[in-house]
Design a protein around this motif. Sequence first.
Motif, PDB file in Angstrom:
ATOM      1  N   SER A 292       0.846  -1.192   0.000  1.00  0.00           N
ATOM      2  CA  SER A 292       0.000   0.000   0.000  1.00  0.00           C
ATOM      3  C   SER A 292       0.881   1.240   0.000  1.00  0.00           C
ATOM      4  O   SER A 292       2.103   1.160   0.206  1.00  0.00           O
ATOM      5  N   THR A 293       0.279   2.404  -0.216  1.00  0.00           N
ATOM      6  CA  THR A 293       1.043   3.652  -0.191  1.00  0.00           C
ATOM      7  C   THR A 293       1.771   3.825   1.135  1.00  0.00           C
ATOM      8  O   THR A 293       2.954   4.180   1.174  1.00  0.00           O
ATOM      9  N   GLY A 294       1.072   3.532   2.218  1.00  0.00           N
ATOM     10  CA  GLY A 294       1.681   3.682   3.531  1.00  0.00           C
ATOM     11  C   GLY A 294       2.854   2.740   3.727  1.00  0.00           C
ATOM     12  O   GLY A 294       3.898   3.131   4.250  1.00  0.00           O
ATOM     13  N   TYR A 295       2.709   1.496   3.320  1.00  0.00           N
ATOM     14  CA  TYR A 295       3.793   0.535   3.517  1.00  0.00           C
ATOM     15  C   TYR A 295       4.943   0.747   2.530  1.00  0.00           C
ATOM     16  O   TYR A 295       6.092   0.370   2.821  1.00  0.00           O
ATOM     17  N   LYS A 296       4.679   1.359   1.398  1.00  0.00           N
ATOM     18  CA  LYS A 296       5.795   1.772   0.538  1.00  0.00           C
ATOM     19  C   LYS A 296       6.631   2.825   1.258  1.00  0.00           C
ATOM     20  O   LYS A 296       7.873   2.797   1.210  1.00  0.00           O
ATOM     21  N   SER A 297       5.957   3.763   1.918  1.00  0.00           N
ATOM     22  CA  SER A 297       6.680   4.773   2.694  1.00  0.00           C
ATOM     23  C   SER A 297       7.467   4.119   3.823  1.00  0.00           C
ATOM     24  O   SER A 297       8.623   4.468   4.079  1.00  0.00           O
ATOM     25  N   ILE A 298       6.850   3.166   4.510  1.00  0.00           N
ATOM     26  CA  ILE A 298       7.520   2.480   5.620  1.00  0.00           C
ATOM     27  C   ILE A 298       8.764   1.749   5.120  1.00  0.00           C
ATOM     28  O   ILE A 298       9.837   1.825   5.736  1.00  0.00           O
TER      29      ILE A 298
END
Length: 290
Positions: A130-136
């Motif tokens: 997800s977008t959030g886990y790509k950032s993580i």
Amino acid sequence: MDAIQISNVTKRYRDTLALEGISFRFEAGRIYGLLGRNGAGKSTLINIIANRIFATDGCVTIDGEPVCENDRVQEKLYCMSEADLYPAGMRVKDIFKWTGSFYGCFDLEKAHKLAEAYELNVNKKVRALSTGYKSIFKLITALCLDVPYVIFDEPVLGLDANHRELFYRLLLESYQEKPRTIIIATHLIEEVANLIEEVVIIDRGRILLQDSVERLMATGYSIAGSQADVDTYCAGEQVFGCDLLGGMKIAYLMGGVREEKLHAGLHVSAMNLQKLFVKLTEKEVSSHEA
């Protein structure tokens, strides 16, 4: 002296002037906030520093050496950006492994520990995140590199409040263990206000302000009261913005509070970093439109 030095950098895209002769430096061992509205030039500057694009004029040096086509200098820098620069079909754990091959200072064991803390499945392919886990995934990579200069461009994109707080805590712990230059480009100003030591505000490709957060907060304040009372107080003072709320006026000023001008009809409040940013960039917009 160890630093990222930006010297008279201009960047043009045909008819668009993205950066206009800017000069300043990021000193070694400090945490910076690089603040700017959308389209202000933040990402353009970051990409020039990271040698992803080239300046039209001027130059950027790291520790006195030019960044352009200089692998030795680029090994000192890591830039975590919004752009997805990793192969979408690779698994996270494989990218961690390859990062260790490119950067000998990458802490693979720490990367897997942080992945567990963030509940990041390292067996997933990048395209499946997800977008959030790509950032993580990108944040973990940056936090596990022992390089002297780290840039975070909108680092908490897509992260929920708990994950953002975890990142800020881990970043501060990493910095306390080994001080280095950290540059955070973000629009979530209030979230980083207690983390950053110095702020650089960029707008329309020009530097509006560079100063320590401590000094800005010590010298910035607001005065509220009737319009007539506030106007009288502000005469001859350094005013950089105002708000009108019904019959009340709020003025935002830099400098020391003038005790001799105060009276019961005026209320003094401390400045916050977000309000300072908003008012400075509003002023810049109005001066261009006038």
